[in-house]
Design a protein around this motif. Structure first.
Motif, PDB file in Angstrom:
ATOM      1  N   ARG A 170     -11.129  84.682  75.968  1.00 36.02           N
ATOM      2  CA  ARG A 170     -11.505  83.964  74.546  1.00 36.02           C
ATOM      3  C   ARG A 170     -10.205  83.496  73.969  1.00 36.02           C
ATOM      4  NH1 ARG A 170     -15.186  87.097  70.887  1.00 36.02           N
ATOM      5  NH2 ARG A 170     -13.412  88.561  70.678  1.00 36.02           N
ATOM      6  N   ARG A 171      -9.180  84.148  74.047  1.00 35.53           N
ATOM      7  CA  ARG A 171      -8.048  84.030  73.523  1.00 35.53           C
ATOM      8  C   ARG A 171      -7.271  82.927  74.431  1.00 35.53           C
ATOM      9  NH1 ARG A 171      -6.977  84.896  68.262  1.00 35.53           N
ATOM     10  NH2 ARG A 171      -7.593  87.190  67.884  1.00 35.53           N
ATOM     11  N   VAL A 172      -7.446  83.041  75.721  1.00 35.59           N
ATOM     12  CA  VAL A 172      -6.814  82.177  76.638  1.00 35.59           C
ATOM     13  C   VAL A 172      -7.447  80.794  76.431  1.00 35.59           C
ATOM     14  CG1 VAL A 172      -6.527  81.418  79.217  1.00 35.59           C
ATOM     15  CG2 VAL A 172      -6.423  83.853  78.578  1.00 35.59           C
ATOM     16  N   ARG A 173      -8.722  80.567  76.178  1.00 39.53           N
ATOM     17  CA  ARG A 173      -9.488  79.447  75.867  1.00 39.53           C
ATOM     18  C   ARG A 173      -8.871  78.913  74.583  1.00 39.53           C
ATOM     19  NH1 ARG A 173     -13.758  81.738  77.971  1.00 39.53           N
ATOM     20  NH2 ARG A 173     -14.757  82.378  75.676  1.00 39.53           N
ATOM     21  N   GLU A 174      -8.616  79.627  73.504  1.00 39.56           N
ATOM     22  CA  GLU A 174      -7.919  78.990  72.372  1.00 39.56           C
ATOM     23  C   GLU A 174      -6.955  78.469  72.518  1.00 39.56           C
ATOM     24  OE1 GLU A 174     -10.078  82.735  69.595  1.00 39.56           O
ATOM     25  OE2 GLU A 174      -7.750  82.288  69.522  1.00 39.56           O
ATOM     26  N   VAL A 175      -6.030  79.123  73.487  1.00 39.65           N
ATOM     27  CA  VAL A 175      -4.720  78.479  73.755  1.00 39.65           C
ATOM     28  C   VAL A 175      -4.640  77.395  74.297  1.00 39.65           C
ATOM     29  CG1 VAL A 175      -2.538  78.951  75.255  1.00 39.65           C
ATOM     30  CG2 VAL A 175      -3.271  80.890  73.420  1.00 39.65           C
ATOM     31  N   LYS A 176      -5.642  77.161  75.335  1.00 42.88           N
ATOM     32  CA  LYS A 176      -5.698  75.882  76.204  1.00 42.88           C
ATOM     33  C   LYS A 176      -6.088  74.757  75.283  1.00 42.88           C
ATOM     34  CE  LYS A 176      -8.521  74.364  79.959  1.00 42.88           C
ATOM     35  NZ  LYS A 176      -9.138  74.600  81.296  1.00 42.88           N
ATOM     36  N   ASP A 177      -7.002  75.117  74.568  1.00 43.81           N
ATOM     37  CA  ASP A 177      -7.583  74.129  73.602  1.00 43.81           C
ATOM     38  C   ASP A 177      -6.473  73.653  72.488  1.00 43.81           C
ATOM     39  OD1 ASP A 177      -9.981  74.387  74.566  1.00 43.81           O
ATOM     40  OD2 ASP A 177     -10.981  75.361  72.840  1.00 43.81           O
ATOM     41  N   GLU A 178      -5.454  74.456  72.208  1.00 44.71           N
ATOM     42  CA  GLU A 178      -4.532  74.033  71.298  1.00 44.71           C
ATOM     43  C   GLU A 178      -3.592  73.460  71.876  1.00 44.71           C
ATOM     44  OE1 GLU A 178      -3.165  77.163  68.442  1.00 44.71           O
ATOM     45  OE2 GLU A 178      -1.380  76.000  67.974  1.00 44.71           O
ATOM     46  N   ILE A 179      -3.172  73.691  73.306  1.00 45.57           N
ATOM     47  CA  ILE A 179      -2.284  72.830  74.047  1.00 45.57           C
ATOM     48  C   ILE A 179      -2.820  71.379  73.998  1.00 45.57           C
ATOM     49  CG2 ILE A 179      -0.983  72.703  76.319  1.00 45.57           C
ATOM     50  CD1 ILE A 179      -1.031  75.570  76.677  1.00 45.57           C
ATOM     51  N   PHE A 180      -4.068  71.317  74.494  1.00 48.26           N
ATOM     52  CA  PHE A 180      -4.638  70.113  74.711  1.00 48.26           C
ATOM     53  C   PHE A 180      -4.621  69.261  73.422  1.00 48.26           C
ATOM     54  CE2 PHE A 180      -8.187  67.150  74.699  1.00 48.26           C
ATOM     55  CZ  PHE A 180      -7.916  66.312  75.609  1.00 48.26           C
ATOM     56  N   LEU A 181      -4.789  70.007  72.239  1.00 48.04           N
ATOM     57  CA  LEU A 181      -4.979  69.348  70.853  1.00 48.04           C
ATOM     58  C   LEU A 181      -3.444  68.821  70.716  1.00 48.04           C
ATOM     59  CD1 LEU A 181      -7.121  71.260  68.572  1.00 48.04           C
ATOM     60  CD2 LEU A 181      -7.373  68.804  69.006  1.00 48.04           C
ATOM     61  N   ARG A 182      -2.446  69.600  70.971  1.00 45.28           N
ATOM     62  CA  ARG A 182      -0.970  69.278  70.678  1.00 45.28           C
ATOM     63  C   ARG A 182      -0.290  68.075  71.482  1.00 45.28           C
ATOM     64  NH1 ARG A 182       3.001  74.546  69.832  1.00 45.28           N
ATOM     65  NH2 ARG A 182       1.361  75.785  68.571  1.00 45.28           N
ATOM     66  N   SER A 183      -0.995  68.351  72.500  1.00 45.74           N
ATOM     67  CA  SER A 183      -0.036  67.501  73.597  1.00 45.74           C
ATOM     68  C   SER A 183      -0.758  66.877  74.576  1.00 45.74           C
ATOM     69  CB  SER A 183       1.163  68.386  74.553  1.00 45.74           C
ATOM     70  OG  SER A 183       0.217  69.261  75.347  1.00 45.74           O
ATOM     71  N   GLY A 184      -2.111  66.852  74.776  1.00 48.98           N
ATOM     72  CA  GLY A 184      -3.023  66.031  75.370  1.00 48.98           C
ATOM     73  C   GLY A 184      -3.074  66.726  76.843  1.00 48.98           C
ATOM     74  N   ARG A 185      -2.057  67.874  77.122  1.00 53.61           N
ATOM     75  CA  ARG A 185      -2.055  68.507  78.536  1.00 53.61           C
ATOM     76  C   ARG A 185      -3.239  69.288  78.593  1.00 53.61           C
ATOM     77  NH1 ARG A 185       3.443  71.007  79.631  1.00 53.61           N
ATOM     78  NH2 ARG A 185       3.145  72.115  77.744  1.00 53.61           N
ATOM     79  N   VAL A 186      -3.798  69.320  79.910  1.00 51.58           N
ATOM     80  CA  VAL A 186      -4.629  70.131  80.067  1.00 51.58           C
ATOM     81  C   VAL A 186      -4.104  71.229  81.136  1.00 51.58           C
ATOM     82  CG1 VAL A 186      -6.895  70.741  81.379  1.00 51.58           C
ATOM     83  CG2 VAL A 186      -6.582  68.348  80.226  1.00 51.58           C
ATOM     84  N   VAL A 187      -4.045  72.456  80.731  1.00 51.10           N
ATOM     85  CA  VAL A 187      -3.099  73.394  81.569  1.00 51.10           C
ATOM     86  C   VAL A 187      -4.569  74.393  82.131  1.00 51.10           C
ATOM     87  CG1 VAL A 187      -1.747  75.595  81.357  1.00 51.10           C
ATOM     88  CG2 VAL A 187      -1.336  73.388  80.109  1.00 51.10           C
ATOM     89  N   ASN A 188      -4.453  74.493  83.481  1.00 48.46           N
ATOM     90  CA  ASN A 188      -5.649  75.203  84.216  1.00 48.46           C
ATOM     91  C   ASN A 188      -5.094  76.344  84.526  1.00 48.46           C
ATOM     92  OD1 ASN A 188      -8.012  73.383  83.588  1.00 48.46           O
ATOM     93  ND2 ASN A 188      -6.901  71.969  85.240  1.00 48.46           N
ATOM     94  N   HIS A 189      -3.810  76.615  85.068  1.00 47.04           N
ATOM     95  CA  HIS A 189      -3.207  77.722  85.679  1.00 47.04           C
ATOM     96  C   HIS A 189      -3.184  78.936  84.529  1.00 47.04           C
ATOM     97  CE1 HIS A 189      -2.475  74.492  88.480  1.00 47.04           C
ATOM     98  NE2 HIS A 189      -2.717  75.432  89.653  1.00 47.04           N
ATOM     99  N   VAL A 190      -3.384  80.265  85.166  1.00 48.98           N
ATOM    100  CA  VAL A 190      -3.007  81.541  84.203  1.00 48.98           C
ATOM    101  C   VAL A 190      -2.506  82.384  84.878  1.00 48.98           C
ATOM    102  CG1 VAL A 190      -4.106  83.056  82.930  1.00 48.98           C
ATOM    103  CG2 VAL A 190      -5.175  80.863  82.667  1.00 48.98           C
ATOM    104  N   VAL A 191      -1.435  82.795  84.500  1.00 48.63           N
ATOM    105  CA  VAL A 191      -0.831  84.027  85.218  1.00 48.63           C
ATOM    106  C   VAL A 191      -0.578  85.190  84.476  1.00 48.63           C
ATOM    107  CG1 VAL A 191       1.469  84.742  86.351  1.00 48.63           C
ATOM    108  CG2 VAL A 191       1.021  82.248  86.429  1.00 48.63           C
ATOM    109  N   VAL A 192      -0.990  86.411  84.816  1.00 51.10           N
ATOM    110  CA  VAL A 192      -1.568  87.474  84.143  1.00 51.10           C
ATOM    111  C   VAL A 192       0.000  88.380  84.620  1.00 51.10           C
ATOM    112  CG1 VAL A 192      -2.624  89.527  83.874  1.00 51.10           C
ATOM    113  CG2 VAL A 192      -3.771  87.133  84.364  1.00 51.10           C
TER     114      VAL A 192
END
Ligand code: GDP
Ligand code: MG
Length: 480
Positions: free
Chosen positions: A372-394
Motif C-alpha cells: 500500500r505504501r509502495v502504491r502511494e509512492v508510485k502515485d506521488e512520483i507520477f503526480l510530481r513528474s508524470g513518470r510511471v515507475v513500475n520496478h520495485v527493488v526490496v
C-alpha cells in the motif's frame, strides 16, 4: 544486540553555523579548487589518462598516496593537492606516523570520537562529529566502521572505503580526515590522550565512559574527564541521553573548558591522568547529539543532515558495484541504462526484541501493508513528474526464505547476495543494500530504523523522490 541498538537509539543532529558563513566557505572552496585545478592542469592531464571515470580518479589517487605515504612522489603530492585541496596534505604534517602526535600541525586544531553501535548509527555519529568540527573550527578525524552487526570476526572497514571523503571535503570546503591518514594503521605505538567522558554525564546505568573497540584498534590509552552534567539535554531524565551540539562545542573553547575541569580518570594501560586534549579534542560518544530535540535526523531542519549528511556520498567504486547488482536483479543489460525503481527497506531480525510479546507475524508489517505504501509512492512520483515507475527493488535483513518468495510473487526484485560475502567480504551486503535504497526514485522504509531514516533522507535529497515509513508493532500499526 549491541547495548546501544535499542529503540531509543534513533537519530542525532546539530545547529547551523549560519548560512552566510557556510556559503562563504563554500565559495572560498570553489575558488581554491578552481585555482589549483588551473595551476596543475599539466599534472592533471597526465593523471586523467589513468582512468576514464573522473570521480574514481580522486579516490584512487588518495589511496595511492596513502599506500606510498612515506615517500609520495612530488607529482603525486601535487596532483593529490590539486584534486583534493582540503586533503591530508593541507591539514597534516605528512603521511601517517607511528604516534599520531608527530603528524599534527601546530597551527591546526582537530576533533575526534569513536563509534559503538550498528553501522547506520555509526554513520550518524560520524556525521555529528563532522558537524561538531564545523562549529568548533576543528578538523574532524574519522575512525573506521566497526562490525557490530556484521560479526566480531570481521575486520573494521575504513570510512573512506564506504564514503567519498575527497568529495565530502570539497563540498564542505573544509578538511575532513581519516585516522588512517593521521596514524599508521600498522603502528603498535600506544598514544596517551585526555578526552571528555560524555556518557557518564547523560545516563545513569553505566558508571564508565562509553566503550568502543575503535580506541583499541587505534592504540589509544585514554584518560577521561567527566563532562559537566549541564550538557544533558533533558536534565535528570533517565529515559533520554542526548546532549546539544553547542553544549559540547562550549567544552572546545578555553573558558568553559577551564571551568569544567575535574580530576581525570587514569588511563587503563599507562595509568596516566590527563586533562582533555586541546590539540586533538576528543569525546567518547557522539551518537546522542542534537540541536534541539532528541533523535532529530529525520526532521527537515536537522542541521547535521543539512550541513553534513547530504554531502556524504558513496564512493564511486561502491556505486559501480551496486549498479551491477541492480542490473542483475532487474535483468538490465550492461550497456542499457538502469530503469527508475522504487526502493524498499524492510527491517526485521533483532527488531523483534521490541515486539514485546506480540507474535512477529502481527508485529512486523505484512507485505500487503508495505505494498500500500509502495502504491502511494508510485502515485506521488507520477503526480510530481508524470513518470510511471513500475520496478520495485526490496532490501531486507530478513533471513526467512518463504518471506523472500512472497516478495518475488509480488513481482518485486531483490539483489542476489548469495555470493557477495565470498566475493567482496561481509561488509558488502549491507553496503550494497544501503546504496540501492538511496538510488530509488521513491523509497519505502521501516519506521524507527536508522538505516531506513537515512535512506529516506538520501532519496529526498539526491533523487528528489517521495518517501514513506511503514509503522509496525501491532497488526493495525500502519493503518492510515
Ligand atoms: N544486507 C542487509 N543488512 C541489513 C539490512 N537491514 C539491516 N541490516 C543489518 O542490520 C544492521 C542494522 O543496524 P543499523 O545499521 O544501525 O540500523 P538500524 O538498527 O535499523 O537502526 C545494518 O547495519 C546491517 O548490518 C538490509 O536491508 N540488508
Ligand atoms: Mg541500529
Amino acid at each position: 544486540m549491541d547495548s546501544d541498538t535499542r529503540y531509543e537509539d534513533k537519530w542525532p543532529a546539530a545547529r547551523a553555523t549560519g548560512p552566510a558563513a557556510f556559503l562563504s566557505r563554500r565559495r572560498l572552496a570553489l575558488v581554491a579548487w578552481l585555482a589549483l585545478v588551473i595551476v596543475s592542469v599539466g599534472g592533471l592531464t597526465t593523471f586523467i589518462m589513468y582512468t576514464s571515470h573522473p570521480a574514481a580518479q580522486i579516490t584512487e589517487t588518495m589511496d595511492d598516496v596513502l599506500r606510498n605515504h612515506t615517500h609520495p612522489s612530488t607529482t603525486q603530492s601535487h596532483v593529490a593537492a590539486a584534486l583534493d585541496p582540503f586533503g591530508p596534505s593541507s591539514a597534516l604534517r605528512g603521511g601517517p606516523t607511528m604516534s599520531f602526535r608527530e603528524n599534527l600541525r601546530a597551527d591546526t586544531k582537530y576533533i575526534t570520537s569513536w563509534v559503538s553501535a550498528g553501522w547506520t548509527n555509526d554513520v550518524f555519529t560520524y556525521i555529528n562529529l563532522i558537524y561538531l568540527g564545523i562549529i568548533t573550527d576543528r578538523v574532524p578525524i574519522i575512525a573506521e566502521f566497526i562490525p557490530s552487526h556484521i560479526g566480531g570476526h570481521v575486520p573494521p572497514i575504513p570510512f573512506g572505503k564506504v564514503f567519498d571523503v575527497p568529495r565530502l571535503r570539497n563540498l564542505l570546503g573544509t578538511s575532513v580526515l581519516e585516522w588512517r591518514e593521521l596514524k599508521n594503521p600498522s603502528s603498535t605505538f600506544v598514544d596517551d590522550i585526555g578526552c571528555w567522558n560524555v556518557w557518564e554525564a547523560v545516563q545513569y546505568r553505566e558508571a564508565y565512559p562509553r566503550r568502543s573497540r575503535s580506541t583499541e584498534d587505534l592504540r589509544l590509552d585514554i584518560s577521561y574527564t567527566q563532562a559537566p552534567t549541564w550538557i544533558k539535554m533533558i536534565p535528570n531524565y533517565e529515559h533520554d541521553q542526548h546532549v546539544t551540539f553547542w553544549s559540547l562545542a562550549r567544552l572546545a573553547f578555553p573558558s568553559t573548558r577551564a571551568d569544567s575541569l575535574v580530576t581525570p580518570l587514569p588511563s587503563p594501560k599507562h595509568n596516566v591522568s590527563l586533562p582533555p586534549d586541546e590539540h586533538l579534542l576528543c569525546y567518547d560518544y557522539l551518537y546522542y547529539v542534537s540541536a534541539h530535540q532528541p533523535f532529530e535526523m529525520e526532521y527537515d531542519y536537522s542541521p547535521a543532515w543539512r550541513f553534513v549528511g547530504q554531502y556524504l556520498h558513496w564512493t564511486p567504486e561502491l556505486e559501480q558495484l551496486t549498479n551491477t547488482y541492480v542490473r542483475r536483479a532487474l535483468g538490465t543489460p550492461e550497456d542499457s541504462p538502469i530503469p527508475p525503481f522504487i526502493s524498499i527497506h524492510v527491517r526485521h531480525y533483532d527488531f523483534e526484541a521490541w515486539c514485546r510479546g506480540v507474535p512477529i507475524q502481527e508485529c512486523f508489517a505484512p507485505l500487503p501493508v508495505i505494498a500500500r505504501r509502495v502504491r502511494e509512492v508510485k502515485d506521488e512520483i507520477f503526480l510530481r513528474s508524470g513518470r510511471v515507475v513500475n520496478h520495485v527493488v526490496v532490501t531486507s535483513d530478513e533471513v526467512n526464505a518463504t518471506w523472500w518468495q512472497e516478495v518475488a510473487q509480488l513481482g518485486w526484485f531483490t539483489p542476489d547476495h548469495s555470493d557477495t560475502k565470498e566475493l567482496y567480504g561481509e561488509w558488502y551486503p549491507p553496503l550494497i543494500d544501503a546504496t540501492i535504497q538511496s538510488q530509488g526514485a521513491g523509497f519505502v522504509g521501516t519506521a524507527l530504523s536508522t538505516m531506513s531514516i537515512i535512506a529516506a533522507r538520501r532519496v529526498e535529497a539526491w533523487q528528489n523522490g517521495p518517501v514513506r515509513m511503514v509503522k509496525w508493532g501491532t497488526p493495525d500499526a500502519d493503518d492510515h
